[in-house]
Design a protein around this motif. Structure first.
Motif, PDB file in Angstrom:
ATOM      1  N   LEU A   1      45.654   4.885  10.573  1.00 56.89           N
ATOM      2  CA  LEU A   1      46.179   5.271   9.265  1.00 56.89           C
ATOM      3  C   LEU A   1      47.661   4.931   9.127  1.00 56.89           C
ATOM      4  O   LEU A   1      48.203   4.905   8.026  1.00 56.89           O
TER       5      LEU A   1
ATOM      6  N   ILE B   1      26.679   6.022   6.268  1.00 56.79           N
ATOM      7  CA  ILE B   1      26.728   4.801   7.080  1.00 56.79           C
ATOM      8  C   ILE B   1      27.899   4.882   8.052  1.00 56.79           C
ATOM      9  O   ILE B   1      27.779   4.523   9.224  1.00 56.79           O
ATOM     10  N   ILE B   2      29.043   5.378   7.572  1.00 55.98           N
ATOM     11  CA  ILE B   2      30.223   5.477   8.438  1.00 55.98           C
ATOM     12  C   ILE B   2      30.003   6.525   9.531  1.00 55.98           C
ATOM     13  O   ILE B   2      30.387   6.325  10.678  1.00 55.98           O
ATOM     14  N   LEU B   3      29.325   7.639   9.188  1.00 56.13           N
ATOM     15  CA  LEU B   3      29.043   8.662  10.198  1.00 56.13           C
ATOM     16  C   LEU B   3      28.090   8.134  11.260  1.00 56.13           C
ATOM     17  O   LEU B   3      28.075   8.590  12.397  1.00 56.13           O
TER      18      LEU B   3
ATOM     19  N   ILE C   1      21.610  -2.105   7.902  1.00 52.97           N
ATOM     20  CA  ILE C   1      22.662  -1.091   8.088  1.00 52.97           C
ATOM     21  C   ILE C   1      22.122   0.280   7.689  1.00 52.97           C
ATOM     22  O   ILE C   1      22.349   1.276   8.372  1.00 52.97           O
TER      23      ILE C   1
ATOM     24  N   VAL D   1      36.133  -2.021   9.397  1.00 49.60           N
ATOM     25  CA  VAL D   1      35.065  -1.045   9.152  1.00 49.60           C
ATOM     26  C   VAL D   1      33.729  -1.777   8.994  1.00 49.60           C
ATOM     27  O   VAL D   1      32.713  -1.361   9.560  1.00 49.60           O
TER      28      VAL D   1
ATOM     29  N   ILE E   1      30.593  -1.197  11.420  1.00 51.48           N
ATOM     30  CA  ILE E   1      29.311  -0.777  10.865  1.00 51.48           C
ATOM     31  C   ILE E   1      28.223  -1.744  11.327  1.00 51.48           C
ATOM     32  O   ILE E   1      27.125  -1.329  11.699  1.00 51.48           O
TER      33      ILE E   1
ATOM     34  N   PRO F   1      30.794   5.750  14.723  1.00 49.49           N
ATOM     35  CA  PRO F   1      31.664   5.614  13.547  1.00 49.49           C
ATOM     36  C   PRO F   1      32.755   4.568  13.780  1.00 49.49           C
ATOM     37  O   PRO F   1      33.188   4.371  14.915  1.00 49.49           O
ATOM     38  N   PRO F   2      33.189   3.881  12.697  1.00 53.17           N
ATOM     39  CA  PRO F   2      34.223   2.849  12.826  1.00 53.17           C
ATOM     40  C   PRO F   2      35.511   3.403  13.416  1.00 53.17           C
ATOM     41  O   PRO F   2      35.864   4.562  13.176  1.00 53.17           O
TER      42      PRO F   2
ATOM     43  N   PRO G   1      43.179   8.138  14.549  1.00 51.27           N
ATOM     44  CA  PRO G   1      44.153   8.324  13.458  1.00 51.27           C
ATOM     45  C   PRO G   1      45.270   7.279  13.452  1.00 51.27           C
ATOM     46  O   PRO G   1      45.934   7.104  12.434  1.00 51.27           O
TER      47      PRO G   1
ATOM     48  N   ALA H   1      40.413  12.423  10.204  1.00 52.69           N
ATOM     49  CA  ALA H   1      39.357  11.477   9.867  1.00 52.69           C
ATOM     50  C   ALA H   1      38.416  12.072   8.820  1.00 52.69           C
ATOM     51  O   ALA H   1      37.919  11.365   7.938  1.00 52.69           O
TER      52      ALA H   1
ATOM     53  N   VAL I   1      37.740  11.673   1.091  1.00 58.56           N
ATOM     54  CA  VAL I   1      38.314  10.905  -0.012  1.00 58.56           C
ATOM     55  C   VAL I   1      37.460   9.655  -0.280  1.00 58.56           C
ATOM     56  O   VAL I   1      37.168   9.320  -1.429  1.00 58.56           O
ATOM     57  N   THR I   2      37.042   8.991   0.805  1.00 62.45           N
ATOM     58  CA  THR I   2      36.203   7.800   0.663  1.00 62.45           C
ATOM     59  C   THR I   2      34.902   8.139  -0.074  1.00 62.45           C
ATOM     60  O   THR I   2      34.472   7.404  -0.975  1.00 62.45           O
TER      61      THR I   2
ATOM     62  N   LEU J   1      39.905  11.732   5.443  1.00 60.51           N
ATOM     63  CA  LEU J   1      39.793  10.331   5.030  1.00 60.51           C
ATOM     64  C   LEU J   1      38.375  10.028   4.535  1.00 60.51           C
ATOM     65  O   LEU J   1      38.174   9.377   3.501  1.00 60.51           O
ATOM     66  N   LEU J   2      37.377  10.536   5.263  1.00 62.98           N
ATOM     67  CA  LEU J   2      36.000  10.278   4.856  1.00 62.98           C
ATOM     68  C   LEU J   2      35.661  11.040   3.578  1.00 62.98           C
ATOM     69  O   LEU J   2      34.898  10.556   2.735  1.00 62.98           O
TER      70      LEU J   2
ATOM     71  N   ALA K   1      38.477   2.951  12.600  1.00 68.32           N
ATOM     72  CA  ALA K   1      39.454   3.394  11.600  1.00 68.32           C
ATOM     73  C   ALA K   1      39.273   4.868  11.253  1.00 68.32           C
ATOM     74  O   ALA K   1      40.205   5.522  10.794  1.00 68.32           O
ATOM     75  N   PHE K   2      38.060   5.394  11.474  1.00 69.28           N
ATOM     76  CA  PHE K   2      37.794   6.791  11.136  1.00 69.28           C
ATOM     77  C   PHE K   2      37.908   7.713  12.340  1.00 69.28           C
ATOM     78  O   PHE K   2      37.959   8.920  12.185  1.00 69.28           O
ATOM     79  N   THR K   3      37.886   7.165  13.541  1.00 71.74           N
ATOM     80  CA  THR K   3      37.932   8.038  14.708  1.00 71.74           C
ATOM     81  C   THR K   3      39.314   8.044  15.354  1.00 71.74           C
ATOM     82  O   THR K   3      39.679   8.994  16.024  1.00 71.74           O
TER      83      THR K   3
ATOM     84  N   MET L   1      33.836  14.982  13.679  1.00 68.73           N
ATOM     85  CA  MET L   1      35.043  14.174  13.490  1.00 68.73           C
ATOM     86  C   MET L   1      36.273  15.069  13.482  1.00 68.73           C
ATOM     87  O   MET L   1      36.200  16.254  13.130  1.00 68.73           O
ATOM     88  N   ASN L   2      37.426  14.510  13.838  1.00 70.98           N
ATOM     89  CA  ASN L   2      38.663  15.284  13.764  1.00 70.98           C
ATOM     90  C   ASN L   2      39.051  15.500  12.304  1.00 70.98           C
ATOM     91  O   ASN L   2      38.603  14.766  11.425  1.00 70.98           O
TER      92      ASN L   2
END
Lengths: 218, 218, 218
Positions: A71, B55-57, C55, A51, A55, A61-62, A68, B123, B129-130, B126-127, A64-66, B119-120
């Motif tokens: 996971l 930042i992740i988005l 970033i 990630v 970034i 987006p990373p 699945p 994901a 929760v993050t 996950l975001l 890991a987030f796009t 995002m799906n």
């Protein structure tokens, strides 16, 4: 039987995620954290380095987030540690072995992804090292340990640097393929494990302190 | 009287920022940090989760840096704690209550903003929760505490996960509105507070360790 | 003899990187970390604040990864500390002096880069402060120290805030140039060093606790 390595293959990245995730769950086990925390630590360690890499590359987006699929390794790692760990004796050895496996793969995938994104080789090596050590650094900071990265009793970052530099070099020469990649991973893994088993040490940050074996600072 | 929730409403985000900011200032108070540090910790906790999310988005600078309204909650929180805290008795309770309020709101706003960005659902959860656990994690790491997130004595991340999953589910079904959002926030808040008051515990990271109540590891 | 300051000059940024990098290597020396860890800590502290800044600005990969010149200051800092440190007596003083130098420069470069990217002045000041305190915060978190930023025994963030606010103010008024920049750096550096030498203290996070000098909390 060549393999399209120059696009930073996802399966190699996922294997690295799995290795680091296991190291996270093992640390959670040692610290008597519960299974939810084990999954979170596995995710943080497994996905953290990648990630940070994505970034910094700043191209969407990373992964890991796009995707699945990223996971799955933390879930598998948490389950494995949950069911299999009580029968395992040598905890620290196992954590170090899996961590070394993640290090060996991530120094390559980080460097490759940077090169594929058009970064220069020097920056790519830097990003490869960052990717490789990032997850473990997050693991140790979060679990309130002194990071393994700064442990003067053995060598951690240097194998990752060697692997990233070899990856960039072979990629520039156009001879990065499945064979040379395997060789790099073997070199990094062996270097790291030998450094750990034999307690290889780099010189201390200050010239002349190492041999005296004492602390002249106040 | 419907509310345009699908664009991750700013006021909901700001309320979450305020709750987390109060928890930061309360921790600063307990650790005898000065008022400047209190403001910084309030900002880090209140804004940290959302900044990580944005930042992740990867769609422009984080809202906390482009919308000056985000600076108001940490200022208010710091001032409130400065003037009102000496008359407050139960410090830890208060910190946990405000932290739970932030958790309940951020697991929704994080998920919503990810869904709105295309995002799906997996994901997005996950975001979410993050986002929800990020600020508190930064707070505990910075203040050199073992993160509440990894405290095996109660349950922290699971309520956030439940809230994020409910948010994504209701959003996909098209029934996410001000009523269901209030219900989700109530569920998450109640779950978290009950887990804390009654010391609910998840199983440990390793199968079989929990009941024995002992530590078989070296 | 004017200087194009409004584009956040690279040499000013590099000088700040060098100051912070020296502080990182000095901390590595004090903690008996090896020379590889010293280089890593120098890089993390020197480059960390700027990487966070870039970033957040979200306009391509951070300068530290695209411009190899940024790798020179950490290398020089590590070598300097390695060869020169044994002859240095007052370790803590030196670390604080270099850290203050980095603080004085980064609160300007962070603010300038944000203004040049089109951020509003308030957000630019916030980003300037984040840039200035970010590297040192990473240094202290990574080395498992309580961050200097939250040390109630002296004042750390306030000088950075003053410097960032002055930078934004003078930039908006169109009178930010090499002379006023030098003045700002001098003010920030002097403020920080005086606060440290004379143990200036801000009020505690809670009203009324400071004078009593006791802890009424449980």
């Amino acid at each position: 039987m060549t393999f399209a390595f120059d696009n930073s293959p996802v399966w190699l990245d996922l294997l690295g995620v799995f290795f680091f995730a296991v190291s996270g769950s093992l640390l959670a086990a040692r610290k008597h954290i519960d299974i939810v925390g084990s999954l979170l630590l596995a995710s943080l360690v497994g996905l953290g380095g990648g990630v940070i890499r994505d970034i910094i590359l700043n191209s969407g987006p990373p992964a890991a987030f796009t995707n699945p699929a990223y996971l799955v390794p933390p879930l598998v790692a948490t389950a494995l540690v949950y069911f299999l760990f009580p029968s395992v004796q040598r905890y620290t050895s196992l954590l170090t072995l899996f961590d070394a496996g993640g290090l060996a793969l991530f120094c390559m995938t980080g460097t490759l992804k940077a090169l594929a994104a058009g970064m220069n080789p020097v920056a790519s090596v830097l990003l490869g090292v960052t990717t490789a050590v990032g997850g473990g650094l997050l693991r140790d900071i979060t679990a309130n340990e002194v990071p393994e990265l700064f442990n003067p009793k053995d060598i951690y970052a240097l194998p990752a640097f060697v692997g990233a530099a070899m990856t960039a070099g072979l990629w520039v020469l156009g001879v990065f393929n499945v064979l040379t990649a395997t060789a790099i991973a073997a070199v990094v893994f062996t270097f790291r494990i030998l450094a750990w088993r034999r307690s290889w040490q780099a010189p201390l940050a200050v010239h002349g302190w190492h041999r005296r074996g004492s602390n002249p600072a106040a």
